[in-house]
Scaffold this active site. Sequence first.
Site, PDB file in Angstrom:
ATOM      1  N   GLU A 122       0.906  -1.260   0.091  1.00 57.38           N
ATOM      2  CA  GLU A 122      -0.185  -0.127   0.009  1.00 57.38           C
ATOM      3  C   GLU A 122       0.866   1.172  -0.004  1.00 57.38           C
ATOM      4  O   GLU A 122       0.816   1.879   1.044  1.00 57.38           O
ATOM      5  CB  GLU A 122      -1.131   0.021   1.259  1.00 57.38           C
ATOM      6  N   GLU A 129      -5.180  -8.366   0.044  1.00 60.42           N
ATOM      7  CA  GLU A 129      -5.805  -8.382   1.648  1.00 60.42           C
ATOM      8  C   GLU A 129      -7.601  -7.892   1.441  1.00 60.42           C
ATOM      9  O   GLU A 129      -7.669  -7.215   0.388  1.00 60.42           O
ATOM     10  CB  GLU A 129      -5.208  -6.970   2.078  1.00 60.42           C
TER      11      GLU A 129
HETATM   12  C1  NOJ Z   1      -3.978  -2.371   5.280  1.00 61.16           C
HETATM   13  C2  NOJ Z   1      -2.692  -2.617   5.653  1.00 61.16           C
HETATM   14  O1  NOJ Z   1      -1.708  -3.341   4.730  1.00 61.16           O
HETATM   15  C3  NOJ Z   1      -2.660  -3.668   6.955  1.00 61.16           C
HETATM   16  O2  NOJ Z   1      -1.411  -3.686   7.723  1.00 61.16           O
HETATM   17  C4  NOJ Z   1      -3.931  -3.268   7.856  1.00 61.16           C
HETATM   18  O3  NOJ Z   1      -3.867  -3.848   9.076  1.00 61.16           O
HETATM   19  C5  NOJ Z   1      -5.145  -3.473   7.117  1.00 61.16           C
HETATM   20  N1  NOJ Z   1      -5.138  -2.894   5.913  1.00 61.16           N
HETATM   21  C6  NOJ Z   1      -6.562  -3.077   7.817  1.00 61.16           C
HETATM   22  O4  NOJ Z   1      -6.236  -2.087   7.958  1.00 61.16           O
END
Ligand code: NOJ
Length: 444
Positions: free
Chosen positions: A166, A355
């Site tokens: 991200e 994710e």
């Molecule tokens: C994005 C992130 O990559 C991860 O580290 C985070 O915990 C999750 N989304 C949930 O917010």
Amino acid sequence: MYSSDFGKDFLWGVATAAAQIEGAASVYGKGPSIWDTFSKKPGKIKKGHKPDEACDFYHRYEQDIAMVKTLGFKVFRMSIAWSRIFPLGGGTVNAEGVAFYHEVIDECLKNDLIPMVTLYHWDLPEALSKEGGWTAYGINNAFNEYALFCAKEYGDKVKQWIVINEPFGFTSLGYMLGVHAPGLTGVTNFFEAALHTAIAQADGAKILRAEVNQAVIGTAFSCSEIVPYSHSDQDVMIAKRTDILMNRFFLEPALGLGFPTGNWDVLEKFAISYSTWRHQSRMAFDFDFIGIQNYFPLVIKYNAFIPVVQAWEVKAKSRKVPHTAMGWEINADSFYRIIKQFATYPQVKNIMITENGAAFHDKLIDGKIEDGERVDYFKAYLAAMLKAKNEGINITGYLAWTLMDNFEWAEGYQARFGLVHNDFKTQQRTIKQSGYWWQEFLSK
Ligand code: NOJ
């Protein structure tokens, strides 16, 4: 719906990140990361939580990896803590840290799990942050040294790689809004961090390609469908700008298209002052897959008082639509649409959902966690993904966020996303109803 509906080669996994689960933050030779220092500053993390111990994965990885296996997943996505390998960001190597990741990777292989390694999941070595971190030009040399080391060290065993997690997430939250580590603010910090991150993303991928035989290389973008609040010209225009920032800004340079500007003076100035076109080929890479991380859509309204972006988020709560404990809208149709949006680029060969998941107020009652809301969330989102896949989009895998409740950055330990509950006092793991649901889903 069962996993077999997605084909037998589809990769099912769980995703994790080092700083969120490992603990052992200042021992065994690990140098501090920006999250270690940021969390010590008052008021930065809810309830003053710190990642010092997290899930203590460092000492419990055998049990946790066994759990991934028990649930029936094939892939274990993990990240390497840069400062565990290079306590000072570069130069001297911490042999104990290097050995730790060998052990974790070996444990995955022993359990017949595919290790998927993220090189950078937000925990920059503090030593590099002191020199400007992602805003400094020198970060690219440091990142390349780290990427080369990991590729050479683990490349024989690890074939699945994600270069950066991200890029928009950590550069916007950490360098523009100051709510994530290292807590810097302002557009200039953001643009400098963005440029160096976009370069690192492709540099890292090129290093992996050169060093690792048969590597499957991706990078992971956050994304959200952007919906204008009304049909007014201003709302439509501002939604377009938000889409550029949140969905296109890092993706397009990676695809060789350079940074998008969209006739927006702020981005045009960025392009001019940093001559971003000069870096166009350096920021590009022919990725084997594009990772998509989606949680919610955003409804956006024009607001002249918001500096730079003039975009105001109309929260799910105030719109009275279903949302998670984080206030994030639950909307599987928007997941389907954002997958389609990313798939429209001809340069995107494959998509992997790297994710997706949800936080709810889980309660442990009589040793059990009934998180039916999370089960419903997964059912709806997986059905949306299947629809996109059946329409011909090359989706190669899906990784649930996340194996177990963990350190959710500025939200601390309160936001629980896990398929497995963790009691942070005792480190007792309890598989949730959603974990058992996955087990059943993956069994057929
Ligand atoms: C994005 C992130 O990559 C991860 O580290 C985070 O915990 C999750 N989304 C949930 O917010």
